[in-house]
Design a protein around this motif. Structure first.
Motif, PDB file in Angstrom:
ATOM      1  N   VAL A 286      13.871  37.263  18.667  1.00  5.91           N
ATOM      2  CA  VAL A 286      14.824  36.221  19.045  1.00  5.91           C
ATOM      3  C   VAL A 286      14.200  35.238  20.026  1.00  5.91           C
ATOM      4  O   VAL A 286      13.211  35.543  20.705  1.00  5.91           O
ATOM      5  CB  VAL A 286      16.095  36.827  19.681  1.00  5.91           C
ATOM      6  CG1 VAL A 286      16.735  37.847  18.753  1.00  5.91           C
ATOM      7  CG2 VAL A 286      15.785  37.464  21.018  1.00  5.91           C
ATOM      8  N   ARG A 287      14.796  34.060  20.106  1.00 10.23           N
ATOM      9  CA  ARG A 287      14.475  33.050  21.115  1.00 10.23           C
ATOM     10  C   ARG A 287      15.786  32.682  21.790  1.00 10.23           C
ATOM     11  O   ARG A 287      16.525  31.828  21.294  1.00 10.23           O
ATOM     12  CB  ARG A 287      13.793  31.844  20.469  1.00 10.23           C
ATOM     13  CG  ARG A 287      12.371  32.133  20.028  1.00 10.23           C
ATOM     14  CD  ARG A 287      11.887  31.174  18.971  1.00 10.23           C
ATOM     15  NE  ARG A 287      10.541  31.506  18.531  1.00 10.23           N
ATOM     16  CZ  ARG A 287      10.257  32.520  17.696  1.00 10.23           C
ATOM     17  NH1 ARG A 287      11.222  33.287  17.236  1.00 10.23           N
ATOM     18  NH2 ARG A 287       9.015  32.778  17.343  1.00 10.23           N
ATOM     19  N   CYS A 288      16.062  33.356  22.890  1.00  6.50           N
ATOM     20  CA  CYS A 288      17.359  33.214  23.560  1.00  6.50           C
ATOM     21  C   CYS A 288      17.614  31.796  24.032  1.00  6.50           C
ATOM     22  O   CYS A 288      18.769  31.389  24.195  1.00  6.50           O
ATOM     23  CB  CYS A 288      17.438  34.180  24.742  1.00  6.50           C
ATOM     24  SG  CYS A 288      17.436  35.925  24.266  1.00  6.50           S
ATOM     25  N   GLY A 289      16.561  31.018  24.290  1.00  6.71           N
ATOM     26  CA  GLY A 289      16.729  29.680  24.813  1.00  6.71           C
ATOM     27  C   GLY A 289      16.912  28.618  23.754  1.00  6.71           C
ATOM     28  O   GLY A 289      17.109  27.448  24.079  1.00  6.71           O
ATOM     29  N   VAL A 290      16.848  28.973  22.465  1.00 10.37           N
ATOM     30  CA  VAL A 290      17.047  28.019  21.381  1.00 10.37           C
ATOM     31  C   VAL A 290      18.441  28.254  20.805  1.00 10.37           C
ATOM     32  O   VAL A 290      18.724  29.320  20.265  1.00 10.37           O
ATOM     33  CB  VAL A 290      15.971  28.177  20.288  1.00 10.37           C
ATOM     34  CG1 VAL A 290      16.215  27.184  19.154  1.00 10.37           C
ATOM     35  CG2 VAL A 290      14.577  27.975  20.874  1.00 10.37           C
ATOM     36  N   ARG A 291      19.301  27.273  20.945  1.00  6.87           N
ATOM     37  CA  ARG A 291      20.722  27.460  20.648  1.00  6.87           C
ATOM     38  C   ARG A 291      20.966  27.956  19.224  1.00  6.87           C
ATOM     39  O   ARG A 291      21.750  28.876  18.995  1.00  6.87           O
ATOM     40  CB  ARG A 291      21.482  26.161  20.886  1.00  6.87           C
ATOM     41  CG  ARG A 291      22.996  26.323  20.833  1.00  6.87           C
ATOM     42  CD  ARG A 291      23.705  25.040  21.223  1.00  6.87           C
ATOM     43  NE  ARG A 291      25.159  25.242  21.304  1.00  6.87           N
ATOM     44  CZ  ARG A 291      25.791  25.733  22.357  1.00  6.87           C
ATOM     45  NH1 ARG A 291      25.092  26.087  23.425  1.00  6.87           N
ATOM     46  NH2 ARG A 291      27.103  25.885  22.355  1.00  6.87           N
ATOM     47  N   SER A 292      20.313  27.351  18.248  1.00  8.45           N
ATOM     48  CA  SER A 292      20.569  27.726  16.849  1.00  8.45           C
ATOM     49  C   SER A 292      20.191  29.177  16.577  1.00  8.45           C
ATOM     50  O   SER A 292      20.839  29.859  15.780  1.00  8.45           O
ATOM     51  CB  SER A 292      19.800  26.796  15.905  1.00  8.45           C
ATOM     52  OG  SER A 292      18.403  26.854  16.170  1.00  8.45           O
ATOM     53  N   TYR A 293      19.140  29.666  17.241  1.00  6.17           N
ATOM     54  CA  TYR A 293      18.729  31.056  17.055  1.00  6.17           C
ATOM     55  C   TYR A 293      19.622  31.995  17.860  1.00  6.17           C
ATOM     56  O   TYR A 293      19.994  33.077  17.382  1.00  6.17           O
ATOM     57  CB  TYR A 293      17.277  31.250  17.469  1.00  6.17           C
ATOM     58  CG  TYR A 293      16.295  30.408  16.683  1.00  6.17           C
ATOM     59  CD1 TYR A 293      16.565  30.045  15.367  1.00  6.17           C
ATOM     60  CD2 TYR A 293      15.106  29.960  17.247  1.00  6.17           C
ATOM     61  CE1 TYR A 293      15.686  29.266  14.641  1.00  6.17           C
ATOM     62  CE2 TYR A 293      14.205  29.181  16.528  1.00  6.17           C
ATOM     63  CZ  TYR A 293      14.503  28.840  15.229  1.00  6.17           C
ATOM     64  OH  TYR A 293      13.629  28.068  14.504  1.00  6.17           O
ATOM     65  N   ALA A 294      19.972  31.594  19.092  1.00  8.18           N
ATOM     66  CA  ALA A 294      20.817  32.441  19.943  1.00  8.18           C
ATOM     67  C   ALA A 294      22.185  32.664  19.310  1.00  8.18           C
ATOM     68  O   ALA A 294      22.755  33.759  19.403  1.00  8.18           O
ATOM     69  CB  ALA A 294      20.960  31.817  21.329  1.00  8.18           C
ATOM     70  N   LYS A 295      22.720  31.650  18.642  1.00  8.30           N
ATOM     71  CA  LYS A 295      24.043  31.775  18.031  1.00  8.30           C
ATOM     72  C   LYS A 295      24.039  32.759  16.867  1.00  8.30           C
ATOM     73  O   LYS A 295      25.103  33.269  16.474  1.00  8.30           O
ATOM     74  CB  LYS A 295      24.517  30.392  17.552  1.00  8.30           C
ATOM     75  CG  LYS A 295      24.880  29.438  18.685  1.00  8.30           C
ATOM     76  CD  LYS A 295      25.196  28.058  18.155  1.00  8.30           C
ATOM     77  CE  LYS A 295      26.435  28.048  17.287  1.00  8.30           C
ATOM     78  NZ  LYS A 295      26.783  26.662  16.866  1.00  8.30           N
ATOM     79  N   MET A 296      22.852  33.050  16.311  1.00  8.90           N
ATOM     80  CA  MET A 296      22.760  33.994  15.192  1.00  8.90           C
ATOM     81  C   MET A 296      22.854  35.445  15.652  1.00  8.90           C
ATOM     82  O   MET A 296      23.251  36.317  14.877  1.00  8.90           O
ATOM     83  CB  MET A 296      21.438  33.790  14.447  1.00  8.90           C
ATOM     84  CG  MET A 296      21.424  32.604  13.505  1.00  8.90           C
ATOM     85  SD  MET A 296      22.598  32.794  12.130  1.00  8.90           S
ATOM     86  CE  MET A 296      21.999  34.296  11.363  1.00  8.90           C
ATOM     87  N   ILE A 297      22.492  35.713  16.904  1.00  6.50           N
ATOM     88  CA  ILE A 297      22.381  37.103  17.355  1.00  6.50           C
ATOM     89  C   ILE A 297      23.700  37.863  17.218  1.00  6.50           C
ATOM     90  O   ILE A 297      23.733  38.956  16.630  1.00  6.50           O
ATOM     91  CB  ILE A 297      21.850  37.152  18.798  1.00  6.50           C
ATOM     92  CG1 ILE A 297      20.432  36.577  18.858  1.00  6.50           C
ATOM     93  CG2 ILE A 297      21.859  38.593  19.323  1.00  6.50           C
ATOM     94  CD1 ILE A 297      19.877  36.448  20.280  1.00  6.50           C
ATOM     95  N   PRO A 298      24.842  37.347  17.714  1.00  4.85           N
ATOM     96  CA  PRO A 298      26.091  38.099  17.568  1.00  4.85           C
ATOM     97  C   PRO A 298      26.460  38.363  16.110  1.00  4.85           C
ATOM     98  O   PRO A 298      26.923  39.457  15.765  1.00  4.85           O
ATOM     99  CB  PRO A 298      27.127  37.200  18.252  1.00  4.85           C
ATOM    100  CG  PRO A 298      26.339  36.362  19.207  1.00  4.85           C
ATOM    101  CD  PRO A 298      25.041  36.113  18.513  1.00  4.85           C
ATOM    102  N   THR A 299      26.264  37.370  15.246  1.00  4.40           N
ATOM    103  CA  THR A 299      26.615  37.540  13.832  1.00  4.40           C
ATOM    104  C   THR A 299      25.764  38.612  13.182  1.00  4.40           C
ATOM    105  O   THR A 299      26.275  39.469  12.445  1.00  4.40           O
ATOM    106  CB  THR A 299      26.452  36.205  13.077  1.00  4.40           C
ATOM    107  OG1 THR A 299      27.201  35.192  13.725  1.00  4.40           O
ATOM    108  CG2 THR A 299      26.911  36.349  11.642  1.00  4.40           C
TER     109      THR A 299
END
Length: 539
Positions: free
Chosen positions: A391-404
């Protein structure tokens, strides 16, 4: 059972204590470049390629391949010693032939051959013993991994002599140091000899020079190996796979349990051909595939699939009732196209990762998982207990994928997070950002172990960890592994993690442990070792 690795001291629930660095995995990670001959170097320049850069590229490819090859079953350090002067009785020679054969089969091939001069009885043992031939053991002791072209030719001659001299079987042959393209006819004869002698384990790595020779060569791996019905383990490296369209349909690998394809240029139909004819195959390893290829997994026996530094348009798990581990590492996109990871029938899938939102698109049936996708039973894999995410926690598009993505795996008990470098952060990813994602079942009620790799102390990383610790109810342990070179001092590092130790955590009895000096190299070979519970563990 609570995880308590031997290298970590027991900790109280509120402590954050740095540990010693994890021991580096002992692997042959570097292969020195082999200089091109003048003609090849001149051709490389005409093609507008720097010969030294090409040599370095090929060296790195060989190094990666070596890191996934099985270790030889004998050590180059094995030695045959004469009877000590004070011993008057040769007790070993009194052992039954079956035990003597066992001794000979555990020696490097040069030492095994030396037993034939001990006595007439030992000569008979050597002639009938299934030998292990590792061509790199023929090199001088000080050669290391460097194999010059002249050395390779001497090794080729030695291999020919050994195959001709030994009338018995060969149970294991590792050929990784020869320039095979120079000896096409000879290689065909070798493979036919090994097929006739009941070869069980074959590791066959080509060393073409330069790399362009592999990409544009008309030299294919001889199809003779397709007749080796006794094979249990086969690894091929740096080859063009033969066209299976003209191969006999009766071709069959009734005993093949492990297959490795390392920088092998082949089409989907050729891979399907091998998988369809391997009824007991348990492990498939694909490393550094450089051509467009779809992987369709249909197997009643396969238990572990490892895909390393490769691009596939699609990895489709269609029907794999025994699949337990799907290991993905170092994926990449081609022309902006991500790899589709489609999970169908895999009721025993236990370990999955590293899933990477930048390079992978998760798909169930006709549903593509995107940020905010409403998860349903048809898009869940309840069997997965160990999940690894890049993951890249600081990149919004990638961070939003984590919960899903986490909601797709509701019963995860061990979560590995590999934190990638963010570069320029996109958006604010504070605690409020994560709170908006709502309840995640596996975090609230299932995860017992978190391993957070390559922690750099970014605010986005801290925000995710605070959300995690505030939400997780049954956590027993969290291990935070620092990224090498990210902190100027121990004080700098401790200041970054201090907020985690002082916050109120939902699982008050859990422990947080940090490793300040980075983790060890992940050993891909261990990922298919089923005696180890966690294929992503470094220890």
């Amino acid at each position: 059972k609570k995880r308590n690795p031997p290298f970590l001291p027991p900790l109280h629930s509120t402590e954050i204590v740095p540990t010693a660095a994890l021991p580096a995995t002992a692997m042959d990670t570097r292969v020195p470049p082999v200089p091109m001959d003048p003609a090849a170097a001149a051709k490389s320049r005409r093609d507008r390629h720097d010969p030294e850069e090409m040599e370095g590229l090929f060296s790195r490819m060989l190094s990666r391949t070596r890191n996934v090859l099985p270790d030889p079953p004998v050590s180059v350090d094995g030695r045959l010693f004469a009877l000590l002067p004070h011993d008057s009785v040769d007790s070993i020679s009194r052992l039954p032939d079956v035990l003597l054969g066992n001794i000979v089969s555990r020696l490097p091939v040069k030492e095994a051959a030396r037993t034939a001069v001990l006595s007439r009885r030992w000569r008979g043992v050597w002639r009938s013993t299934p030998l292990v031939l590792v061509d790199s053991h023929i090199l001088p002791e000080d050669a290391g991994t460097a194999v010059a072209r002249a050395d390779a030719r001497r090794i080729t001659s030695a291999v020919s002599r050994i195959l001709a001299a030994h009338p018995g079987p060969f149970r294991c042959v590792h050929l990784t140091s020869c320039y095979m393209e120079e000896f096409n006819g000879l290689l065909r004869r070798w493979l036919q000899i090994l097929a006739d002698k009941g070869i069980e384990e074959l590791i066959l790595v080509n060393r073409p020079m330069p790399l362009g020779c592999l990409l544009h060569s008309t030299f294919f791996l001889p199809s003779t190996f397709l007749g080796m019905t006794t094979l249990t383990c086969l690894y091929l490296g740096l080859w063009k796979f033969p066209d299976t369209a003209s191969v006999k349909r009766a071709t069959f690998f009734p005993n093949l349990r492990e297959l490795g394809l390392c920088t092998v240029l082949m089409e989907s139909k050729d891979l399907d051909f091998i998988l369809d004819r391997s009824p007991v195959l348990e492990t498939l390893c694909v490393e550094s595939n450089i051509f467009k290829l779809g992987l369709r997994l249909v197997s009643q026996s396969i238990r572990c699939v490892k895909i390393i530094l490769s691009f596939f348009e699609e990895i489709a798990v269609v029907d794999t009732p025994c699949l337990e581990r799907l290991i993905l590492s170092g994926g990449w996109t081609k022309d902006g196209v991500c790899t589709k990871v489609k999970i169908g029938h895999a009721p025993k899938l236990h370990s999955l990762g590293y899933l990477d939102s930048e390079n992978h698109v998760l798909e169930f049936g006709n549903t593509v998982i995107k940020a905010g996708t409403k998860v349903s039973p048809s898009t869940m894999v309840p069997s997965v207990r160990i999940l690894a995410l890049d993951v890249r926690c600081g990149v919004r598009s990638y961070a939003k994928m984590i919960p899903t993505v986490l909601r797709c795996f509701p019963n995860v008990e061990t979560l590995h997070i590999m934190s990638g470098e963010t570069g320029q952060p996109s958006g604010k990813h504070n605690l409020e950002f994560w709170n908006e994602s709502g309840t995640i079942k596996c975090i609230c009620s299932c995860i017992k172990l978190l391993v957070f790799h390559d922690f750099r102390g970014d605010r986005s990383e801290l925000a995710f960890l605070k959300f995690f610790f505030k939400s997780v109810l049954v956590l027993e342990e969290a291990l935070i592994v620092m990224a090498n070179g990210s902190f100027t001092s121990m004080e700098d590092m401790l200041s970054k993690v201090k907020p985690l130790g002082s916050m109120k955590r939902a699982s008050s009895d859990s422990t947080i442990t940090i490793n300040p000096q980075g983790g060890s190299i992940w050993n891909f070979k261990k990922a298919s070792d089923f005696s180890l519970c966690d294929p992503f563990a470094n220890d």
